[in-house]
Design a protein around this motif. Sequence first.
Motif, PDB file in Angstrom:
ATOM      1  N   GLU A   1       0.832  -1.205   0.000  1.00 23.15           N
ATOM      2  CA  GLU A   1       0.000   0.000   0.000  1.00 23.15           C
ATOM      3  C   GLU A   1       0.868   1.257   0.000  1.00 23.15           C
ATOM      4  OE1 GLU A   1      -3.320   0.566  -0.254  1.00 23.15           O
ATOM      5  OE2 GLU A   1      -3.573  -1.575  -0.638  1.00 23.15           O
ATOM      6  N   LEU A   2       1.934   1.255   0.812  1.00 23.08           N
ATOM      7  CA  LEU A   2       2.843   2.401   0.844  1.00 23.08           C
ATOM      8  C   LEU A   2       3.567   2.558  -0.495  1.00 23.08           C
ATOM      9  CD1 LEU A   2       4.355   2.044   4.432  1.00 23.08           C
ATOM     10  CD2 LEU A   2       2.907   3.912   3.587  1.00 23.08           C
ATOM     11  N   LEU A   3       3.970   1.454  -1.059  1.00 22.51           N
ATOM     12  CA  LEU A   3       4.637   1.486  -2.361  1.00 22.51           C
ATOM     13  C   LEU A   3       3.706   2.058  -3.424  1.00 22.51           C
ATOM     14  CD1 LEU A   3       7.335   0.670  -3.647  1.00 22.51           C
ATOM     15  CD2 LEU A   3       6.303  -1.515  -4.213  1.00 22.51           C
ATOM     16  N   ASP A   4       2.445   1.615  -3.424  1.00 17.45           N
ATOM     17  CA  ASP A   4       1.460   2.136  -4.382  1.00 17.45           C
ATOM     18  C   ASP A   4       1.233   3.638  -4.192  1.00 17.45           C
ATOM     19  OD1 ASP A   4       1.020  -0.235  -5.722  1.00 17.45           O
ATOM     20  OD2 ASP A   4      -0.695  -0.805  -4.489  1.00 17.45           O
ATOM     21  N   PHE A   5       1.279   4.086  -2.942  1.00 16.93           N
ATOM     22  CA  PHE A   5       1.041   5.495  -2.660  1.00 16.93           C
ATOM     23  C   PHE A   5       2.195   6.364  -3.156  1.00 16.93           C
ATOM     24  CE2 PHE A   5       1.325   9.260   0.091  1.00 16.93           C
ATOM     25  CZ  PHE A   5       0.077   9.816  -0.156  1.00 16.93           C
ATOM     26  N   PHE A   6       3.434   5.962  -2.835  1.00 13.51           N
ATOM     27  CA  PHE A   6       4.588   6.779  -3.187  1.00 13.51           C
ATOM     28  C   PHE A   6       5.094   6.543  -4.615  1.00 13.51           C
ATOM     29  CE2 PHE A   6       4.900   6.851   1.484  1.00 13.51           C
ATOM     30  CZ  PHE A   6       4.892   8.232   1.665  1.00 13.51           C
ATOM     31  N   LEU A   7       4.965   5.326  -5.099  1.00 14.88           N
ATOM     32  CA  LEU A   7       5.423   4.985  -6.447  1.00 14.88           C
ATOM     33  C   LEU A   7       4.335   4.212  -7.184  1.00 14.88           C
ATOM     34  CD1 LEU A   7       8.993   3.742  -5.502  1.00 14.88           C
ATOM     35  CD2 LEU A   7       8.441   5.891  -6.632  1.00 14.88           C
ATOM     36  N   PRO A   8       3.256   4.880  -7.553  1.00 15.44           N
ATOM     37  CA  PRO A   8       2.164   4.153  -8.205  1.00 15.44           C
ATOM     38  C   PRO A   8       2.599   3.586  -9.555  1.00 15.44           C
ATOM     39  CG  PRO A   8       1.793   6.503  -8.359  1.00 15.44           C
ATOM     40  CD  PRO A   8       3.007   6.315  -7.489  1.00 15.44           C
ATOM     41  N   SER A   9       2.153   2.372  -9.828  1.00 13.43           N
ATOM     42  CA  SER A   9       2.445   1.793 -11.138  1.00 13.43           C
ATOM     43  C   SER A   9       1.282   2.108 -12.075  1.00 13.43           C
ATOM     44  CB  SER A   9       2.666   0.286 -11.022  1.00 13.43           C
ATOM     45  OG  SER A   9       1.541  -0.346 -10.468  1.00 13.43           O
ATOM     46  N   HIS A  10       1.560   2.026 -13.360  1.00 11.77           N
ATOM     47  CA  HIS A  10       0.547   2.332 -14.369  1.00 11.77           C
ATOM     48  C   HIS A  10       0.480   1.196 -15.374  1.00 11.77           C
ATOM     49  CE1 HIS A  10       1.467   6.276 -12.674  1.00 11.77           C
ATOM     50  NE2 HIS A  10       0.225   6.576 -13.003  1.00 11.77           N
ATOM     51  N   CYS A  11      -0.705   0.997 -15.922  1.00 10.48           N
ATOM     52  CA  CYS A  11      -0.902  -0.035 -16.934  1.00 10.48           C
ATOM     53  C   CYS A  11       0.016   0.263 -18.116  1.00 10.48           C
ATOM     54  CB  CYS A  11      -2.360  -0.068 -17.383  1.00 10.48           C
ATOM     55  SG  CYS A  11      -2.679  -1.233 -18.728  1.00 10.48           S
ATOM     56  N   MET A  12       0.769  -0.740 -18.527  1.00 15.00           N
ATOM     57  CA  MET A  12       1.696  -0.559 -19.634  1.00 15.00           C
ATOM     58  C   MET A  12       0.978  -0.453 -20.981  1.00 15.00           C
ATOM     59  SD  MET A  12       4.655  -0.224 -18.334  1.00 15.00           S
ATOM     60  CE  MET A  12       5.591  -0.259 -19.846  1.00 15.00           C
ATOM     61  N   SER A  13      -0.316  -0.688 -20.983  1.00 13.29           N
ATOM     62  CA  SER A  13      -1.068  -0.591 -22.221  1.00 13.29           C
ATOM     63  C   SER A  13      -1.819   0.737 -22.322  1.00 13.29           C
ATOM     64  CB  SER A  13      -2.046  -1.758 -22.336  1.00 13.29           C
ATOM     65  OG  SER A  13      -2.766  -1.683 -23.529  1.00 13.29           O
ATOM     66  N   CYS A  14      -2.621   1.045 -21.295  1.00 14.93           N
ATOM     67  CA  CYS A  14      -3.470   2.235 -21.384  1.00 14.93           C
ATOM     68  C   CYS A  14      -3.036   3.375 -20.456  1.00 14.93           C
ATOM     69  CB  CYS A  14      -4.916   1.854 -21.091  1.00 14.93           C
ATOM     70  SG  CYS A  14      -5.226   1.389 -19.368  1.00 14.93           S
TER      71      CYS A  14
END
Length: 140
Positions: A11-24
Amino acid sequence: MKMKIKELFLELLDFFLPSHCMSCGRALKNGKKICFDCERDIERINVKTCTKCGLPEKRCDCNRYVYHFEGMCAPFFNENIAKKGLYKIKFTGAKPLVSYYGTAMIESLYKNFSNTKFDGITYVPTNFIKGAKRGYNQAK
């Protein structure tokens, strides 16, 4: 207790370094590489395939071409989102997608050739000039 620590870390990782869909490009959680909608739109090969050309038996190309290998398989058709992702890996070096595609290829290999002993598995080398222009060989 360990699971709660792992969940908190993600959850902390998602908050500080959110990942994004490589397609859209949509924001993702839990370190996923591709969103649910894009993954759903990838046309997986879930039918019986020709062990030589790797295509579904109804679309087999073995009568039209001479293949210089013993067999092949693929996890999905090289169309739409799957093709777009492969192009991203090939031309932009989108490394986060490599693990997604690699896992899918291993699953396909196991499904189609689980009783086969291999002498080797290799890649198709890129043209030297194209590799030099790109700065890397996407197949390695």
